[in-house]
Design an enzyme around this catalytic site. Sequence first.
Site, mmCIF file in Angstrom:
data_model
loop_
_atom_site.group_PDB
_atom_site.id
_atom_site.type_symbol
_atom_site.label_atom_id
_atom_site.label_comp_id
_atom_site.label_asym_id
_atom_site.label_seq_id
_atom_site.Cartn_x
_atom_site.Cartn_y
_atom_site.Cartn_z
ATOM 1 N N TYR A 218 -5.638 -0.471 9.794
ATOM 2 C CA TYR A 218 -6.196 -0.448 8.445
ATOM 3 C C TYR A 218 -7.278 0.621 8.396
ATOM 4 O O TYR A 218 -7.849 1.024 9.401
ATOM 5 C CB TYR A 218 -6.722 -1.813 7.971
ATOM 6 C CG TYR A 218 -5.598 -2.770 7.656
ATOM 7 C CD1 TYR A 218 -4.906 -2.673 6.457
ATOM 8 C CD2 TYR A 218 -5.211 -3.736 8.577
ATOM 9 C CE1 TYR A 218 -3.852 -3.540 6.173
ATOM 10 C CE2 TYR A 218 -4.164 -4.599 8.297
ATOM 11 C CZ TYR A 218 -3.494 -4.489 7.095
ATOM 12 O OH TYR A 218 -2.450 -5.329 6.820
ATOM 13 N N ASN B 156 -10.383 0.947 7.470
ATOM 14 C CA ASN B 156 -11.771 0.783 7.909
ATOM 15 C C ASN B 156 -11.957 0.752 9.419
ATOM 16 O O ASN B 156 -13.085 0.730 9.895
ATOM 17 C CB ASN B 156 -12.367 -0.492 7.295
ATOM 18 C CG ASN B 156 -12.399 -0.422 5.785
ATOM 19 O OD1 ASN B 156 -12.103 0.605 5.183
ATOM 20 N ND2 ASN B 156 -12.760 -1.519 5.165
ATOM 21 N N TYR C 160 0.811 -1.219 0.000
ATOM 22 C CA TYR C 160 0.000 0.000 0.000
ATOM 23 C C TYR C 160 0.845 1.270 0.000
ATOM 24 O O TYR C 160 0.314 2.369 -0.104
ATOM 25 C CB TYR C 160 -0.910 0.039 1.235
ATOM 26 C CG TYR C 160 -1.903 -1.088 1.287
ATOM 27 C CD1 TYR C 160 -2.960 -1.151 0.381
ATOM 28 C CD2 TYR C 160 -1.807 -2.087 2.242
ATOM 29 C CE1 TYR C 160 -3.880 -2.180 0.417
ATOM 30 C CE2 TYR C 160 -2.729 -3.119 2.298
ATOM 31 C CZ TYR C 160 -3.758 -3.168 1.384
ATOM 32 O OH TYR C 160 -4.665 -4.193 1.428
ATOM 33 N N ASN D 85 -14.379 5.222 4.009
ATOM 34 C CA ASN D 85 -14.517 4.259 5.110
ATOM 35 C C ASN D 85 -13.720 4.621 6.350
ATOM 36 O O ASN D 85 -14.141 4.328 7.465
ATOM 37 C CB ASN D 85 -14.165 2.847 4.637
ATOM 38 C CG ASN D 85 -15.205 2.299 3.686
ATOM 39 O OD1 ASN D 85 -16.385 2.623 3.777
ATOM 40 N ND2 ASN D 85 -14.766 1.465 2.758
ATOM 41 N N HIS E 79 -4.562 5.901 -1.718
ATOM 42 C CA HIS E 79 -5.299 5.796 -0.460
ATOM 43 C C HIS E 79 -4.408 6.110 0.746
ATOM 44 O O HIS E 79 -4.902 6.397 1.824
ATOM 45 C CB HIS E 79 -5.858 4.376 -0.338
ATOM 46 C CG HIS E 79 -7.212 4.279 0.289
ATOM 47 N ND1 HIS E 79 -8.147 5.300 0.271
ATOM 48 C CD2 HIS E 79 -7.811 3.255 0.950
ATOM 49 C CE1 HIS E 79 -9.239 4.899 0.891
ATOM 50 N NE2 HIS E 79 -9.063 3.672 1.312
ATOM 51 N N ASP F 136 -7.531 10.981 1.746
ATOM 52 C CA ASP F 136 -7.676 11.085 0.295
ATOM 53 C C ASP F 136 -9.142 11.340 -0.045
ATOM 54 O O ASP F 136 -10.031 10.962 0.707
ATOM 55 C CB ASP F 136 -7.205 9.793 -0.394
ATOM 56 C CG ASP F 136 -7.986 8.568 0.037
ATOM 57 O OD1 ASP F 136 -7.939 8.241 1.238
ATOM 58 O OD2 ASP F 136 -8.663 7.943 -0.806
#
Length: 189
Positions: free
Chosen positions: A64, A66, A15, A112, A20, A91
């Site tokens: 993470y 979420n 990532y 999220n 993101h 973002d």
Amino acid sequence: MKYLIVGLGNIGPEYFHTRHNIGFRILDALAETAKIEFKDGRYGAIAEYKFKGRQYILVKPSTYMNLSGKAVNYWLQKENIPIENMMVLVDDLALPFGTLRLRPKGSDAGHNGLKHINETLGHQNYTRLRFGIGADFSRGKQIDYVLGKWSEEEIEKLPELYKICINMIKGISTIGVQRTMTAYNTKKQ
């Protein structure tokens, strides 16, 4: 005076350079210019930054995207930071690439990470800096786009945008949210 600055992103090398993860990258740019390092802490990587008598707790959550609310809530409580001294870096697909929008509150706009923060805190009355990543993807490809890498053209522009974001982080504590918005929010084209 203490401030909590939370950059949203996902942990893991896959990532690292994705759209993101812009929240993480802004904080990394700040740490690099300030010559400070992140250390592993509860619910994330943590660094302390001092500027003009103010102390910033910089957090890159390890929960993470979420589940970002867990880290936000924990560090607000642990450091006893009032909600008006918190800023979330995130973002935003709805804004063209490079557009910067500071807001003193607002909805999650389908993000999220913000959604979980709002649910955890029970409100949406906290400052957020929305970094436009654009929406240059075809139908059904949103996830691939946000988890995709920056284009070469975007990569060239990121360092200058990081500098502006760092000035906005400093601005909320020195000149206040409203004046920082006036000074730095990207004007509509």
